[in-house]
Write a protein that holds these residues in place. Structure first.
Motif, PDB file in Angstrom:
ATOM      1  N   PRO A 445       0.420  -1.220   0.057  1.00  0.00           N
ATOM      2  CA  PRO A 445       0.000   0.179  -0.088  1.00  0.00           C
ATOM      3  C   PRO A 445       0.815   1.095  -0.097  1.00  0.00           C
ATOM      4  CG  PRO A 445      -0.727  -1.796   1.656  1.00  0.00           C
ATOM      5  CD  PRO A 445       0.716  -2.187   0.927  1.00  0.00           C
ATOM      6  N   LEU A 446       0.859   2.246  -0.645  1.00  0.00           N
ATOM      7  CA  LEU A 446       0.704   3.226  -0.759  1.00  0.00           C
ATOM      8  C   LEU A 446       1.222   3.454   0.577  1.00  0.00           C
ATOM      9  CD1 LEU A 446      -1.113   5.296  -3.732  1.00  0.00           C
ATOM     10  CD2 LEU A 446       1.038   4.735  -3.447  1.00  0.00           C
ATOM     11  N   PRO A 447       1.922   4.476   1.174  1.00  0.00           N
ATOM     12  CA  PRO A 447       2.533   5.003   2.413  1.00  0.00           C
ATOM     13  C   PRO A 447       2.005   6.269   2.370  1.00  0.00           C
ATOM     14  CG  PRO A 447       4.085   5.995   0.976  1.00  0.00           C
ATOM     15  CD  PRO A 447       3.345   4.685   0.311  1.00  0.00           C
ATOM     16  N   ARG A 448       1.288   5.987   3.774  1.00  0.00           N
ATOM     17  CA  ARG A 448       0.053   7.788   4.191  1.00  0.00           C
ATOM     18  C   ARG A 448       0.205   8.008   5.612  1.00  0.00           C
ATOM     19  NH1 ARG A 448      -3.374   7.773  -0.153  1.00  0.00           N
ATOM     20  NH2 ARG A 448      -4.569   5.622  -1.144  1.00  0.00           N
ATOM     21  N   GLY A 449       1.220   9.312   5.859  1.00  0.00           N
ATOM     22  CA  GLY A 449       0.839  10.547   6.720  1.00  0.00           C
ATOM     23  C   GLY A 449      -0.158   9.972   7.779  1.00  0.00           C
ATOM     24  N   GLU A 450      -0.103  10.898   8.702  1.00  0.00           N
ATOM     25  CA  GLU A 450      -1.174  10.734   9.933  1.00  0.00           C
ATOM     26  C   GLU A 450      -2.084  11.753   8.986  1.00  0.00           C
ATOM     27  OE1 GLU A 450       1.474  14.834  12.351  1.00  0.00           O
ATOM     28  OE2 GLU A 450       0.475  12.266  13.490  1.00  0.00           O
ATOM     29  N   GLY A 451      -1.657  12.553   7.769  1.00  0.00           N
ATOM     30  CA  GLY A 451      -2.095  13.977   7.428  1.00  0.00           C
ATOM     31  C   GLY A 451      -4.180  13.247   6.685  1.00  0.00           C
ATOM     32  N   TRP A 452      -4.100  11.879   5.557  1.00  0.00           N
ATOM     33  CA  TRP A 452      -4.430  11.176   5.639  1.00  0.00           C
ATOM     34  C   TRP A 452      -5.692  10.107   6.405  1.00  0.00           C
ATOM     35  CZ3 TRP A 452      -4.917  10.811   0.424  1.00  0.00           C
ATOM     36  CH2 TRP A 452      -3.897  11.241  -0.052  1.00  0.00           C
ATOM     37  N   VAL A 453      -6.588  10.460   5.930  1.00  0.00           N
ATOM     38  CA  VAL A 453      -8.156  10.088   6.563  1.00  0.00           C
ATOM     39  C   VAL A 453      -9.045   8.817   5.910  1.00  0.00           C
ATOM     40  CG1 VAL A 453      -7.899  11.682   8.362  1.00  0.00           C
ATOM     41  CG2 VAL A 453      -9.306  11.998   6.826  1.00  0.00           C
ATOM     42  N   ARG A 454      -9.959   8.266   6.259  1.00  0.00           N
ATOM     43  CA  ARG A 454     -10.999   7.788   5.431  1.00  0.00           C
ATOM     44  C   ARG A 454     -12.205   8.019   5.926  1.00  0.00           C
ATOM     45  NH1 ARG A 454     -10.040   2.285   3.258  1.00  0.00           N
ATOM     46  NH2 ARG A 454     -12.674   2.391   2.347  1.00  0.00           N
ATOM     47  N   VAL A 455     -13.163   9.490   4.713  1.00  0.00           N
ATOM     48  CA  VAL A 455     -14.100   9.686   4.307  1.00  0.00           C
ATOM     49  C   VAL A 455     -15.285   8.865   4.224  1.00  0.00           C
ATOM     50  CG1 VAL A 455     -15.518  11.243   4.135  1.00  0.00           C
ATOM     51  CG2 VAL A 455     -13.121  12.231   4.753  1.00  0.00           C
ATOM     52  N   GLY A 456     -15.929   8.312   5.101  1.00  0.00           N
ATOM     53  CA  GLY A 456     -16.132   6.303   3.870  1.00  0.00           C
ATOM     54  C   GLY A 456     -16.212   5.955   3.050  1.00  0.00           C
ATOM     55  N   PRO A 457     -15.902   5.392   1.739  1.00  0.00           N
ATOM     56  CA  PRO A 457     -15.137   4.859   1.011  1.00  0.00           C
ATOM     57  C   PRO A 457     -13.903   5.180   0.011  1.00  0.00           C
ATOM     58  CG  PRO A 457     -16.748   6.059  -0.574  1.00  0.00           C
ATOM     59  CD  PRO A 457     -16.799   5.623   1.365  1.00  0.00           C
ATOM     60  N   HIS A 458     -13.416   6.731   0.771  1.00  0.00           N
ATOM     61  CA  HIS A 458     -12.431   7.299  -0.123  1.00  0.00           C
ATOM     62  C   HIS A 458     -11.280   7.627   1.668  1.00  0.00           C
ATOM     63  CE1 HIS A 458     -15.958   8.658  -2.096  1.00  0.00           C
ATOM     64  NE2 HIS A 458     -15.296   8.844  -2.568  1.00  0.00           N
ATOM     65  N   TRP A 459      -9.979   7.822   0.642  1.00  0.00           N
ATOM     66  CA  TRP A 459      -8.711   7.980   1.300  1.00  0.00           C
ATOM     67  C   TRP A 459      -8.782   9.960   0.719  1.00  0.00           C
ATOM     68  CZ3 TRP A 459      -5.965   6.412   4.913  1.00  0.00           C
ATOM     69  CH2 TRP A 459      -5.837   5.125   4.994  1.00  0.00           C
ATOM     70  N   VAL A 460      -8.345  10.772   1.629  1.00  0.00           N
ATOM     71  CA  VAL A 460      -8.766  12.553   1.604  1.00  0.00           C
ATOM     72  C   VAL A 460      -7.229  12.759   2.536  1.00  0.00           C
ATOM     73  CG1 VAL A 460      -9.551  14.665   2.475  1.00  0.00           C
ATOM     74  CG2 VAL A 460     -11.029  12.582   1.586  1.00  0.00           C
TER      75      VAL A 460
END
Length: 550
Positions: A445-460
Motif C-alpha cells: 500500500p502507498l505510504p500515507r502519513g497521519e494527515g490522510w484519513v478515510r471519509v466513507g470509502p475515500h482516502w482524503v
C-alpha cells in the motif's frame, strides 16, 4: 505527391438527430485535453495486382455504403443534427515512399491529422495511397471519431480487404443499420427506457463507490506528464490459457480483475469504480455498423473477495451489469454525475479506464518476445490518470497503458504492471488467496502519513482539503474529520455568506486535486484564530452561519 479524385454515391440525402454515440463524441471532440483521440487511423496493405485507381475506387465504395462516412454535422443554434450527403467526390493523395517506410508513413499520418476536421462542411475521412516503386502498397485512412469507433474501423478493414481482393461490391451484402436509424431507435419509447435504466445504474454506483484514486501528486507537478508504456508478457498469456480453461470467465476479465486487485492493494481501497469502454455491438443489427457506438460502461465491484477466483467472478458480474447499461443520453448522464458529485463532495475523475480492443484487432499479438518487455513512449496528451488498452491475450499479454506520470511515475507503473503479471502467473498455479496478494505481486500500500484519513470509502488528505477551502474562499481555513467521519471545514466570513457558492467554488477546484474533497459541512466564524490551520483553534469562536452548502 499527386492526387486522385473519385466519385461516391449513396442511396439518399437525409437529415436527422444525432445518435447517443455521436453526441457523446461531440461533447469532447473539440476539447484540447481530448484531441489525442479525435481521429482513428486505418492502415491497410494493398495486395499485388491492384492499381491506384482501383484502390481509390474501393475507398469510394465504402463511403457510398456507410452513411457515417458521408455525413456532416450542423452544430449551431438548437439541437445538433447529422446531414447525410448522397453523392460527392473524394480526393485521395498518392505518395511515393522515400527513405524509411515506417517513418514515412508516420509523417504522412501526422500531416493528415494536423488539421482538425470541419464537421459542418468536410467529409469525415481523409485518404492517401502510399506507393512503392509507383505501385500501391498501403492505404491510409484518417477518420474523424464522429464517424467511427474502433469497432467501425475493423468493419471497414474487413470490407476493404474484400474489395482489394477483387470482390464485387455486391458481395458485401446490404449495409448494416445506419446512424439515422440508430438515432430513431434511441429516441423511441424502448430506447428512452433503456437510457433511463442506464442512468439509474450510473447514479446507484456513483452514489456508493469511491469516485477517485486518491494518490499523491509528484512535488512541483502542476500539469499532466503524459507517457505511454506497452507491456508484452508471454508468461501472462500462458497463465491466462490455464485460467480460462478452468473458468467460464474470459481472459479479458481475468486481466481486468488482476488490474483492479493490484490497484486496490496499492491505493488501499476495498472497492473499485472505473469506466470500461463498451463497444455496444452485441445489440442485434450492430455487428457491421459504422458509426460511434462505444460509450462508457461504469463497472463497480468489491475487492474484499477471499480468492482471486472469487474476484474474477465479481469482476465479470460487474462488467456484465455495466455493459447492459452502456447506451444512454450523454448530456443526461453528465447531469447525473454533476448531481452526485455535488451531493457527495467528491469529484468523479474517471481516473482509470479499461478498454479491451483486442476483439477488434485481427493482427493483435503477432510480435511475441521471449520474455516480458516494456516499451515506453512519450505522448502529447493523456486523458485520465490511467488508461489501459488490452490489445492481445494469446501468445503474449499485450497491455498498453497511457499514464499521467504526475500520479504514477515510471517506476510505480512498472511495479503495477509486473504485479498484474505475477498475480496471473500465481493464480494459474492454484486459486490464490488475496491475503497473499502483497507477497505475490511485490506491491505494498502507498505510504500515507497521519494527515490522510478515510471519509466513507475515500482516502482524503486533510492538508489538501484545507488548501482547497482556502483557495476557494481566498482566506484562511481549517479542516477536521469528526469521529463520525464527517469532514468539517472552518472559515471566516460575514453574515449572509452564501455557503452554496462556497461549495460550488470548492467543487470547481477538485478535478486536479485527487486527494482532496469538499467538506460535508461548513462552519463560518466571525474571524480566524491566530493559528488558522488548527481546527481546534476555531472551536468556541462566534459562529456566523453553518451548513452543508448543498
Amino acid at each position: 505527391m499527386s492526387s486522385l479524385t473519385t466519385s461516391f454515391h449513396g442511396d439518399r440525402t437525409a437529415t436527422g438527430p444525432l445518435t447517443f454515440g455521436q453526441r457523446n463524441v461531440l461533447l469532447w471532440i473539440g476539447a484540447e485535453s481530448n484531441r489525442w483521440s479525435s481521429v482513428i487511423p486505418l492502415f491497410q496493405p494493398v495486395p499485388d495486382g491492384c492499381t491506384t485507381a482501383g484502390v481509390a475506387a474501393a475507398v469510394s465504395v465504402l463511403i457510398g455504403r456507410h452513411e457515417a462516412l458521408r455525413t456532416c454535422y450542423l452544430t449551431g443554434a438548437g439541437e445538433p443534427v447529422q446531414q447525410v450527403i448522397q453523392a460527392g467526390e473524394l480526393t485521395t493523395e498518392v505518395c511515393e515512399v522515400h527513405g524509411d517506410e515506417m517513418a514515412f508513413v508516420a509523417a504522412l499520418e501526422r500531416r493528415l491529422c494536423a488539421r482538425p476536421f470541419d464537421l459542418r462542411s468536410e467529409l469525415p475521412v481523409r485518404a492517401a495511397i502510399v506507393t512503392r516503386d509507383h505501385r500501391p502498397a498501403l492505404v491510409v485512412l484518417i477518420v474523424c471519431h464522429m464517424a467511427v469507433d474502433v469497432g467501425s474501423i475493423e468493419v471497414l478493414r474487413r470490407e476493404l480487404t474484400t474489395l482489394l481482393a477483387g470482390a464485387d461490391p455486391e458481395s458485401l451484402g446490404a449495409p448494416a443499420t445506419q446512424p439515422l436509424e440508430a438515432a430513431a431507435a434511441e429516441l423511441s419509447a424502448v430506447g428512452q427506457r433503456r437510457s433511463a435504466a442506464a442512468l439509474r445504474h450510473w447514479r446507484d454506483r456513483l452514489s456508493q463507490a469511491p469516485l477517485r484514486l486518491a494518490v499523491p501528486v509528484a512535488p512541483g507537478a502542476t500539469t499532466a506528464i503524459p507517457q505511454r508504456v506497452r507491456m508484452t508478457s508471454p508468461a501472462a498469456a500462458r497463465a491466462l490459457d490455464g485460467l480460462a480453461a478452468r473458468s467460464s470467465a474470459g481472459r479479458s476479465v481475468h486481466v481486468l480483475a488482476a488490474i483492479a486487485a493490484v490497484l486496490g492493494l496499492r491505493t488501499g481501497t476495498d472497492a473499485c469504480l472505473f469506466a470500461s469502454v463498451s463497444g455496444n455491438r452485441f445489440h442485434p443489427g450492430f455487428g457491421g455498423y459504422v458509426g460511434p457506438l462505444a460509450q462508457d460502461a461504469l463497472v463497480a465491484f468489491s475487492l474484499t473477495a477471499g480468492t482471486f477466483g472469487e474476484l474474477v467472478d465479481r469482476a465479470w458480474a460487474g462488467q456484465l451489469a455495466a455493459y447492459r447499461h452502456s447506451r444512454f443520453d450523454p448530456e443526461a448522464l453528465w447531469s447525473v454525475i454533476d448531481a452526485v458529485q455535488h451531493r457527495r463532495g467528491h469529484y468523479f475523475g474517471r481516473d482509470w479506464v479499461f478498454n479491451d480492443v483486442g476483439t477488434h484487432l485481427s493482427d493483435a499479438g503477432a510480435d511475441v518476445p521471449a520474455d516480458t518487455r516494456f516499451a515506453w513512449t512519450d505522448v502529447d496528451q493523456v486523458p485520465v490518470m490511467l488508461f489501459f488498452r488490452l490489445i492481445a491475450v494469446r501468445g503474449a499479454l499485450d497491455l498498453e497503458l497511457h499514464v499521467d506520470a504526475r500520479y504514477f511515475p515510471r517506476g510505480e507503473v512498472e511495479l503495477l504492471l509486473r504485479g498484474v503479471e505475477r498475480l496471473l502467473v500465481a493464480a494459474a498455479r492454484a486459486d490464490l488467496p488475496l491475503a497473499e496478494l502483497g507477497d505475490v505481486t511485490g506491491c505494498t500500500p502507498l505510504p500515507r502519513g497521519e494527515g490522510w484519513v478515510r471519509v466513507g470509502p475515500h482516502w482524503v488528505e486533510l492538508a489538501e482539503v484545507r488548501r482547497l477551502l482556502s483557495d476557494a474562499t481566498g482566506g484562511p481555513a481549517a479542516v477536521d474529520r469528526r469521529p463520525d467521519g464527517t469532514l468539517v471545514g472552518y472559515l471566516a466570513g460575514r453574515p449572509g455568506i452564501d455557503l452554496r457558492k462556497v461549495h460550488l467554488d470548492c467543487m470547481a477546484l477538485l478535478p486536479d486535486r485527487p486527494s482532496a474533497a469538499a467538506p460535508a459541512r461548513y462552519v463560518v466564524c466571525d474571524t480566524a484564530p491566530d493559528d488558522p490551520a488548527d481546527p481546534d483553534a476555531w472551536l468556541g469562536r462566534p459562529v456566523v452561519t453553518e451548513g452543508d452548502g448543498r
